[in-house]
Design a protein around this motif. Sequence first.
Motif, PDB file in Angstrom:
ATOM      1  N   VAL A  12     -22.854 -55.402  35.752  1.00 35.57           N
ATOM      2  CA  VAL A  12     -23.409 -56.826  35.946  1.00 35.57           C
ATOM      3  C   VAL A  12     -22.528 -57.717  34.935  1.00 35.57           C
ATOM      4  CG1 VAL A  12     -25.376 -58.171  35.217  1.00 35.57           C
ATOM      5  CG2 VAL A  12     -25.846 -56.049  36.204  1.00 35.57           C
ATOM      6  N   SER A  13     -22.074 -57.268  33.918  1.00 36.73           N
ATOM      7  CA  SER A  13     -21.107 -58.382  33.373  1.00 36.73           C
ATOM      8  C   SER A  13     -19.962 -58.323  33.628  1.00 36.73           C
ATOM      9  CB  SER A  13     -21.408 -58.101  31.726  1.00 36.73           C
ATOM     10  OG  SER A  13     -20.707 -56.907  31.378  1.00 36.73           O
ATOM     11  N   GLY A  14     -19.455 -57.560  34.782  1.00 37.63           N
ATOM     12  CA  GLY A  14     -18.196 -57.581  35.227  1.00 37.63           C
ATOM     13  C   GLY A  14     -17.067 -56.853  34.788  1.00 37.63           C
ATOM     14  N   ASN A  15     -17.261 -55.655  33.876  1.00 40.58           N
ATOM     15  CA  ASN A  15     -16.425 -55.052  33.420  1.00 40.58           C
ATOM     16  C   ASN A  15     -15.800 -53.907  34.362  1.00 40.58           C
ATOM     17  OD1 ASN A  15     -16.973 -56.132  30.858  1.00 40.58           O
ATOM     18  ND2 ASN A  15     -17.336 -54.126  29.736  1.00 40.58           N
ATOM     19  N   ASN A  64      -8.246 -57.879  37.260  1.00 39.76           N
ATOM     20  CA  ASN A  64      -8.601 -56.635  37.874  1.00 39.76           C
ATOM     21  C   ASN A  64      -7.307 -55.923  38.167  1.00 39.76           C
ATOM     22  OD1 ASN A  64     -11.283 -56.515  37.499  1.00 39.76           O
ATOM     23  ND2 ASN A  64     -11.528 -56.619  39.900  1.00 39.76           N
ATOM     24  N   ASN A  74     -28.751 -61.721  37.913  1.00 38.57           N
ATOM     25  CA  ASN A  74     -28.291 -60.686  36.480  1.00 38.57           C
ATOM     26  C   ASN A  74     -26.759 -61.068  36.415  1.00 38.57           C
ATOM     27  OD1 ASN A  74     -30.861 -59.536  36.248  1.00 38.57           O
ATOM     28  ND2 ASN A  74     -30.566 -58.435  38.010  1.00 38.57           N
ATOM     29  N   ASP A  75     -26.035 -61.333  37.325  1.00 37.73           N
ATOM     30  CA  ASP A  75     -24.642 -61.181  37.302  1.00 37.73           C
ATOM     31  C   ASP A  75     -23.869 -62.085  36.782  1.00 37.73           C
ATOM     32  OD1 ASP A  75     -25.533 -59.313  38.905  1.00 37.73           O
ATOM     33  OD2 ASP A  75     -24.293 -59.868  40.662  1.00 37.73           O
ATOM     34  N   PHE A  76     -22.755 -61.992  36.123  1.00 41.23           N
ATOM     35  CA  PHE A  76     -21.756 -62.693  35.604  1.00 41.23           C
ATOM     36  C   PHE A  76     -20.640 -62.698  36.287  1.00 41.23           C
ATOM     37  CE2 PHE A  76     -18.526 -63.845  32.425  1.00 41.23           C
ATOM     38  CZ  PHE A  76     -18.986 -64.973  31.745  1.00 41.23           C
ATOM     39  N   LYS A 135     -10.539 -63.552  35.252  1.00 42.45           N
ATOM     40  CA  LYS A 135     -10.966 -62.233  34.747  1.00 42.45           C
ATOM     41  C   LYS A 135      -9.973 -62.034  33.693  1.00 42.45           C
ATOM     42  CE  LYS A 135     -14.228 -59.782  37.042  1.00 42.45           C
ATOM     43  NZ  LYS A 135     -15.163 -59.181  36.294  1.00 42.45           N
ATOM     44  N   ASN A 143     -22.967 -53.197  31.980  1.00 40.35           N
ATOM     45  CA  ASN A 143     -21.455 -53.533  32.149  1.00 40.35           C
ATOM     46  C   ASN A 143     -20.723 -53.676  33.510  1.00 40.35           C
ATOM     47  OD1 ASN A 143     -20.673 -53.371  29.398  1.00 40.35           O
ATOM     48  ND2 ASN A 143     -20.525 -51.227  29.274  1.00 40.35           N
ATOM     49  N   GLU A 191     -14.041 -65.364  29.339  1.00 43.33           N
ATOM     50  CA  GLU A 191     -13.709 -65.674  30.793  1.00 43.33           C
ATOM     51  C   GLU A 191     -14.443 -66.930  31.322  1.00 43.33           C
ATOM     52  OE1 GLU A 191     -15.531 -62.113  32.553  1.00 43.33           O
ATOM     53  OE2 GLU A 191     -13.340 -61.009  32.206  1.00 43.33           O
ATOM     54  N   ASP A 239     -16.395 -61.428  25.248  1.00 46.23           N
ATOM     55  CA  ASP A 239     -15.587 -61.580  26.482  1.00 46.23           C
ATOM     56  C   ASP A 239     -16.193 -62.477  27.580  1.00 46.23           C
ATOM     57  OD1 ASP A 239     -14.246 -60.093  28.514  1.00 46.23           O
ATOM     58  OD2 ASP A 239     -15.883 -59.045  29.245  1.00 46.23           O
ATOM     59  N   GLN A 240     -17.448 -62.670  27.609  1.00 38.41           N
ATOM     60  CA  GLN A 240     -18.003 -63.579  28.636  1.00 38.41           C
ATOM     61  C   GLN A 240     -17.569 -64.985  28.320  1.00 38.41           C
ATOM     62  OE1 GLN A 240     -22.135 -62.999  29.669  1.00 38.41           O
ATOM     63  NE2 GLN A 240     -21.714 -61.028  30.588  1.00 38.41           N
ATOM     64  N   ASP A 255     -16.433 -53.074  38.910  1.00 36.48           N
ATOM     65  CA  ASP A 255     -16.990 -53.650  40.193  1.00 36.48           C
ATOM     66  C   ASP A 255     -17.894 -52.755  40.878  1.00 36.48           C
ATOM     67  OD1 ASP A 255     -15.427 -55.990  40.097  1.00 36.48           O
ATOM     68  OD2 ASP A 255     -13.554 -54.793  40.243  1.00 36.48           O
TER      69      ASP A 255
END
Lengths: 294, 261, 244
Positions: free
Chosen positions: C81-84, A129, A116-118, A125, C79, A97, A93-94, C86
């Motif tokens: 944090v990895s953007g699944n 979204n 921590n954030d991706f 996306k 999940n 993206e 997934d990452q 918001d």
Amino acid sequence: MFEFCVEPSQLQGLTWLSCYLTTGKHMAFYTSFGTVLLLLALTAPTALLFGFCGAVASRSAIAPLRWIGRTYVAMVRGVPDIVFFLFVPIALDQGFEYIRHMALCPEVTEPIRRGNDFVVCTAAKLPLNADPQWMHETYGFLLAVLSFAIVFGAFAGNTLRGAFEAVPKAQIETAQAYGMTSRQLFWRILLPQMWIYALPGLSNLWAILTKATPLLFLLGVEDIVYWARELGSMKTSAFSYPHPNWQLWYFLGLLVFYLLLTWVSDRAFARLMARFNLGQGRTGSDTAAAGVGR
Amino acid sequence: MTSTSVITLRQVRKNYGALEVLKGINLEAREGEVISLIGSSGSGKSTLLRCINLLETCHDGVIEFCGEPVRWQGSGVTRQPADKAQVIRMRTQLSMVFQQFNLWAHMTILGNVIEAPVTVLGRDRNAAVEEALALLDKVGIADKAEAYPAQLSGGQQQRAAIARALAMKPKALLFDEPTSALDPELEQEVVKVIQQLAAEGRTMVLVTHDMKLAHDVSSHVIFLNQGVVEEEGPPDAVFGSPKTDRLRQFLHATSPAVAGA
Amino acid sequence: MKSLIKGTVAGMIVSVALSGMAMAQTIRMGTEGAYPPYNFINDAGQVDGFEREVGDELCKRAGLTCEWVTNEWDSIIPNLVSGNYDTIIAGMSITAERDKVIDFTQDYYPASPSFFVAMSGQSVDLKGGVIAAQAATIQAGFVAESGATLVEFATPDETIQAVRNGEADAVLADSDFLAPIVAESNGELEVVGQERIGGGIGMGIRESDGDLKAKMDKAIGSMKADGTLNTMIKKWFGDDAATF
């Protein structure tokens, strides 16, 4: 579902049950059986394809290809399934993206990994979204299929590799003696003979794959185990159909489903094996039938 | 008038590691000749046969096929045929019959016979089937065309393997102990076919333990011992009046009946 | 006719220009769906509960379109944090430990006590017995510190089961989750103790998502100010529930 289901609290006995078993939630439960079957239907051929490529690559005369094949098979086999199931979808997934981010929003200069954030730009996306929920679910499902295929492809690759090795050398040598090129040899002799050696292993693998489908829930797909657990859990009066913990009955249902699935698969493999055996004329042990003692 | 040479070997050598199994062998098979290679196990006769159709690589010496020498690259133990196309061309003209028959297990007898002509030589399938049926008839197993190898007796399988070899219309046939894996009562049906082929004037190289067969069909017999040609000559001379002690011992040990004849 | 086409074209241009913004306005709300009355899957298969109602209202006030997604509690933070999705809106107490990984909005539900619940009529040693709690909750952390033996479960429902089948002596969880279960247990279960642990409940948001956090903070503030939040709390947790 039915007209008389408007006021669940007034219902009794079978009427209550018929309404209860036809709630939207139960429909989602029934649909999830289809999800599991679809997963199996998509994963099995994909895994076989991956495994085939892996096995062929690992036997290749071209060194880098051989390394890739061997690494793939060895790596996945060496790592616990569950670790892979947790890792692969996130990585895929990452990865997707990340590529989309690079392609679609080159103007964004902020790093993708922030603490921590991706974080990729909105347009990168996957799915977007704003896309409807079914697209998110389908995407998640396809990621799951891909993860299953990668993991089970490695196992299949190992099985197929072993099967290729199991084809007697004499059969190959004879083909060479009759002037076959390595390509002709592969397609005309090696491949058709390999299946008989691969089939027992593949049937075993299918059984493991079948049993692994509850891992779907780990990948965020609402499968039969998720729904059985959710539906079976005790329901307070916050719900329209309150009931005590009924998980036993739901899991009993799953038990029957999986047993049926295994039974059907076993029969299918038995028939397949019988056909291959007939095709290869292996009624008894091969060497015994040939009248040869080594 | 001397007929043309089909297979010529000059000073062929081969090692397995430190062990030299072929120590400079000369062999010539002219058109219509049947050359038998005899000798005890480990004498190198099967290895020599496998060197002829390049299933094994000899490390030194010359192999010519119809006057065309095999082209090599490298030398010594790293020597390899240089031209894959040449190797394949030669193999298609040298059909091999194996000790263990080696019929392709997943194909019917008919499928086995037409496989190489259709796949390798690109012959028309229908024509190949017709020829194959004729060949199966010739070796006496026409009724087994649709059977699978494992359903046949050893003798039937070997006859099918001979039909497969003939279907290539080869310049020469190579037999690697064709009767050794067979029970005595099945041996004869294969022997008959080989005798028939010899009578037809086919060029053949035959590795065998069967001294009677070698005596009956050969135009020339080569006795190999520990990688060298110990003795050779016409069958009557080799079997009738062996010159070396080794051959005498060998003949006495293997088939006293023939040695006495 | 001509002007109509012109208008359409202009509209398309505007909509294309805005589409970037429009996309930004869809927010995926992550919840567990197994923790009534905070959040649960109703019989129609939809996310329901206090947080659904609050969340929808917050989205309306912040001018956002919201999609609801469920995710297992165990992996709910990774999940995010990895953007699944918001936000996490799943009855998650604001703790310092979690705050290191994600950000929290201001609380939309005040700190409420946690209950120990056990089978009725049994004497339970809360400091030394076997206590069930959902994994990765503040209650689990509390039990681990207390000296009692902690047994963890992936879902809240399993913690109750553990008490019913004797695997655990008692369960520690939010009073709001346990109260209806005890009330409807026909006297089988009873509250045997309570603890004040943790602060209020807030919405979890990625640390890099400052914009969203600001919007949600503002919306929560406005719901507190006009009393709508208190009304919802009373609707879902009863008149005795703590309010703002």
